[in-house]
Motif scaffolding. Sequence first.
Motif, short mmCIF file in Angstrom:
data_model
loop_
_atom_site.label_atom_id
_atom_site.label_comp_id
_atom_site.label_asym_id
_atom_site.label_seq_id
_atom_site.Cartn_x
_atom_site.Cartn_y
_atom_site.Cartn_z
N LEU A 154 -41.37 -81.37 11.93
CA LEU A 154 -40.40 -80.65 11.74
C LEU A 154 -40.71 -80.21 10.17
CD1 LEU A 154 -37.48 -78.96 11.33
CD2 LEU A 154 -36.50 -81.03 10.77
N PHE A 155 -40.94 -81.22 9.18
CA PHE A 155 -41.42 -80.85 7.76
C PHE A 155 -42.67 -80.25 7.62
CE2 PHE A 155 -38.28 -84.31 6.60
CZ PHE A 155 -37.44 -83.58 5.76
N SER A 156 -43.83 -80.61 8.46
CA SER A 156 -44.85 -79.93 8.63
C SER A 156 -44.88 -78.39 8.87
CB SER A 156 -45.74 -80.55 9.60
OG SER A 156 -45.92 -82.05 9.28
N ILE A 157 -44.00 -78.07 9.81
CA ILE A 157 -43.83 -76.62 10.42
C ILE A 157 -43.08 -75.90 9.26
CG2 ILE A 157 -42.79 -75.14 12.14
CD1 ILE A 157 -43.33 -77.17 14.02
N MET A 158 -41.97 -76.63 8.65
CA MET A 158 -41.26 -75.86 7.61
C MET A 158 -42.01 -75.53 6.42
SD MET A 158 -37.72 -77.24 6.13
CE MET A 158 -37.16 -77.86 7.77
N LEU A 159 -42.79 -76.63 5.96
CA LEU A 159 -43.64 -76.66 4.68
C LEU A 159 -44.60 -75.47 4.70
CD1 LEU A 159 -44.10 -77.65 2.03
CD2 LEU A 159 -45.58 -79.25 2.77
N THR A 160 -45.33 -75.48 6.19
CA THR A 160 -46.22 -74.40 6.36
C THR A 160 -45.61 -73.02 6.07
OG1 THR A 160 -47.74 -75.94 7.64
CG2 THR A 160 -47.78 -73.79 8.17
N MET A 161 -44.53 -72.95 6.94
CA MET A 161 -43.82 -71.51 6.72
C MET A 161 -43.64 -70.96 5.44
SD MET A 161 -41.78 -71.21 10.41
CE MET A 161 -42.29 -71.13 11.96
N ALA A 162 -43.00 -71.83 4.82
CA ALA A 162 -42.48 -71.52 3.21
C ALA A 162 -43.64 -71.46 2.49
CB ALA A 162 -41.57 -73.02 2.66
N LEU A 163 -44.78 -72.18 2.56
CA LEU A 163 -46.07 -71.87 1.73
C LEU A 163 -46.73 -70.68 2.12
CD1 LEU A 163 -47.67 -75.31 1.57
CD2 LEU A 163 -46.43 -74.16 -0.07
N ILE A 164 -46.52 -70.16 3.45
CA ILE A 164 -47.00 -69.08 3.86
C ILE A 164 -46.56 -67.85 3.47
CG2 ILE A 164 -47.50 -67.51 5.87
CD1 ILE A 164 -48.38 -70.01 7.22
N LEU A 165 -44.99 -67.92 3.43
CA LEU A 165 -44.17 -66.76 2.85
C LEU A 165 -44.21 -66.61 1.31
CD1 LEU A 165 -41.20 -67.41 5.34
CD2 LEU A 165 -42.65 -65.69 5.60
N THR A 166 -44.06 -67.69 0.77
CA THR A 166 -43.95 -67.83 -0.79
C THR A 166 -45.59 -67.05 -1.17
OG1 THR A 166 -42.69 -69.68 -0.69
CG2 THR A 166 -43.78 -69.03 -2.89
N GLY A 167 -46.40 -67.57 -0.86
CA GLY A 167 -48.05 -67.04 -0.97
C GLY A 167 -48.04 -65.76 -0.65
N LEU A 168 -47.68 -65.23 0.27
CA LEU A 168 -47.64 -63.98 0.68
C LEU A 168 -46.81 -63.17 -0.17
CD1 LEU A 168 -48.72 -61.76 2.68
CD2 LEU A 168 -46.43 -62.10 4.10
N SER A 169 -45.63 -63.32 -0.67
CA SER A 169 -44.56 -62.73 -1.61
C SER A 169 -45.49 -62.64 -3.00
CB SER A 169 -43.40 -63.21 -1.62
OG SER A 169 -42.63 -62.82 -2.69
N ALA A 170 -45.87 -63.86 -3.32
CA ALA A 170 -46.68 -63.78 -4.69
C ALA A 170 -47.94 -62.87 -4.64
CB ALA A 170 -47.01 -65.03 -4.99
N ALA A 171 -48.59 -62.79 -3.54
CA ALA A 171 -49.84 -61.86 -3.48
C ALA A 171 -49.36 -60.58 -3.51
CB ALA A 171 -50.53 -62.40 -2.21
N ASN A 172 -48.50 -60.19 -2.58
CA ASN A 172 -48.04 -58.84 -2.80
C ASN A 172 -47.55 -58.34 -4.12
OD1 ASN A 172 -48.39 -58.33 -0.04
ND2 ASN A 172 -46.46 -59.05 0.64
N THR A 173 -46.58 -59.13 -4.77
CA THR A 173 -46.18 -58.66 -6.31
C THR A 173 -47.55 -58.44 -7.18
OG1 THR A 173 -44.32 -59.95 -5.73
CG2 THR A 173 -44.92 -59.51 -8.14
N TYR A 174 -48.42 -59.62 -6.91
CA TYR A 174 -49.78 -59.34 -7.84
C TYR A 174 -50.36 -58.31 -7.57
CZ TYR A 174 -54.49 -60.57 -9.55
OH TYR A 174 -55.46 -60.26 -10.22
N LEU A 175 -50.87 -57.95 -6.41
CA LEU A 175 -51.49 -56.45 -5.90
C LEU A 175 -50.67 -55.49 -6.27
CD1 LEU A 175 -52.61 -57.64 -2.41
CD2 LEU A 175 -54.15 -57.74 -4.76
N LEU A 176 -49.47 -55.56 -6.17
CA LEU A 176 -48.67 -54.22 -6.51
C LEU A 176 -48.72 -54.17 -8.09
CD1 LEU A 176 -46.51 -52.20 -5.99
CD2 LEU A 176 -44.72 -53.78 -6.12
#
Length: 775
Positions: free
Chosen positions: A17-39
Amino acid sequence: MKAYGYFTSKKYFKRVLFSIMLTMALILTGLSAANTYLLERSVKHVQEDANLKVLTQTQYNLSYMNEIIVHLSTFAFRDNALIPLMFSNNLPKMDYIRGYQQMYNMLESSSFLHSMAVYNASTRELYGSSSDFLVDGGTTKSSILDWLLHSSDGSLPASRLIPFSFQHSNQIDAFAFIVTDAYGPFTPSQSAIILFIKPDWVFDSLSKLNGLSSGSSGEILIRTSGGQLFDSGHSGQTLPLDQASIGKLIQAPNEGTGASNDSGFVIGNSGGQKVMVTYLHGIGDWTILYIQPYKEIMKAVSDMRTRNFALTGAFILLSIGISVWLSYKLYGPIEAMLKRILPHMRNAAPDSGKRNELDAMGDLYEQLSGQLQEISSEQIVRKYYIRKFLTDNRSLSELDMRQLIRKHELQLAPSGPYMVCTLRFDRYDEYDRRTSSGMKKLHSFAVMNIAKEVLSRAFRCEMVDMQEDHFTILLSGKEELLDPAAVKPAIFDVQQILERYYNLSLTCGIGETVTQLTQLSASYYQSYQLSQYSILMGYKAIIETQDIRTNLENKQKSLPGDVEKKLSEAIKKGKLTEAGSELERAFALLAALQLEDMRRAIADMAWIIKNAAAEITSNRITQLSVDIERIPLLPQDYYTLDELHLAFLSLCTAICEEAKPSSMERNEMIIETVKELIWQKYSDYNLSQQSIASTVKLSSAYVGKLFKDSCGMTITEYLNDVRLRRAQELLLKEDGTITEIMEKVGYGNQSYFFRLFKSKFGTTPKEFRIKKSIS
């Protein structure tokens, strides 16, 4: 509490559970930060391009305006009405009036001029066109004189735009343009004309262009070479500006490079606030600056970042729910396994505080694996002795066999009685071709376990797999229980279960009951032979000795000779009804033979049909569609008498149908054969109707009548026609004598040849050749 307890008790589940949850959270957070940085980068680049375009346009405007001012200043400096103001020590009143009037005309004709002033170096007098010179008590005049005469640099550049403030503040009131009669900087000893240019055309146009291009608010400044900042005074901005920090920002990109860029774009702090500075070198030694608050520019980015992180948070919450669901699904098979082995795990008593459930299952597997190896070794030994009892018991005495039963705890009564049953696969060759080795092992395991479980309910039972195609069951018990009538229902249940769940069909042979262990080998052979009588009894049969007693007592070894002869004759003549009757009679007799005799007779029958088909083919021009060489192999493809009967009947039907072609087809083949023979052998002197009839194995009269009725001429007439036409061709193509040509086409009598040729073509062979050569 129940759900919490379920969660905390399963460490491997928590890990998933924690592996899947942490993976999804990191991917979503990283994607959000990358989008903001690129914008943010994209907005910076867009803003930089927009600002530089505006400042470049302003630079062009300044250059163009500078050229206009240069021309105007040159004209003004040479104007006769202004020269007295610059150089006369005692200025007549009329010259004074004409000078002021000319300055007024120039201001009226130039919309960009703010005012004009004329400096007389001899009298140190300043004449100005502005009304302020007349009504402000000399304040404006003294301010300009103070600027001219007491410059901080000691001299002012001539013929160049200079930011100027009447109040000596950072606010630009006008751009001053000094014109003298020298090329160097202005000094108080030189007379000059000073043109004051309105700053609006720089600042206002720049603001408008910037508003159209970016929509972001900012402030337009001009920075002198000394670092002083000037603005338009009505920009409405309240940016905290620090001259030192602004200077550092502009100079930072070029430090250490030795280069000087005409324009640039920097981001930094000024007066405690983050700003974006776009700079462009203008006319002379001053620089145009466009300063914008970074916060205002990135307002859209900040709003987007806020929305993005809010959306990311919502998706993280959703991912947590999906993680729980997905983890539970992934954990499902493990949980099902845990439920099955939970009692064993409790006995194993794993350290739940340090190990997860999979580790406990691993420990349990190692324990069970060791036990299974012990059991497997014992099973191998037990199967070995059971096979030895059934196939090679001559090396063992009755006493030895009983001791082995006790020692290895075989499920057999040492004192008997015993019964041997053989379960044999139906259509084994077909099963062997379509089944993988892994599936065969599974089927073998299923057959042995199901059969043993069902039969063990009523009998002491041991079972072993013998060869690949059959299994042997060894039953023991009380004599009244080992009656075949009591065993058959249990065998039938085994057959039904195997067919329902595994689609397997097995035939069972039940040997006679024996009382001694040394008789097991004979009973096994008997049961195996009985199982092979599925060729007679059909699939999934349960066969005992009394079912085939008639076959066992039959001394006949083969089919009667008249059956085979009549079958062969019927096939050759194409008489399907007779062939079918003989087949039916043959299979009725086959059903009464012993197994080996039955198989031999079936093979013989296949060869009889094959030979009959081969004889039909030898007497035909066209071949049969039936593969004759495959006929002897037909018994290998079918496993029961009923299947073989249908296969042989179908084969005989195909042969008989082709053995009797229609009369029209037969007559056409005879005629075509006769014509083919004539064309191949027309040069043979002995070729005649009789020899042709002998070749096709028919009477001369029959062949002659058939040919005459079909072609409208006799065979002899057709033969002469072929010979004469061939002679005609040779007379034209070859230079041989007529006698040679006559012999080539099959004539030996010259007069007979001449007569036939003239009758056919109306001329002799010699005349025919002469006429053709002349023509």
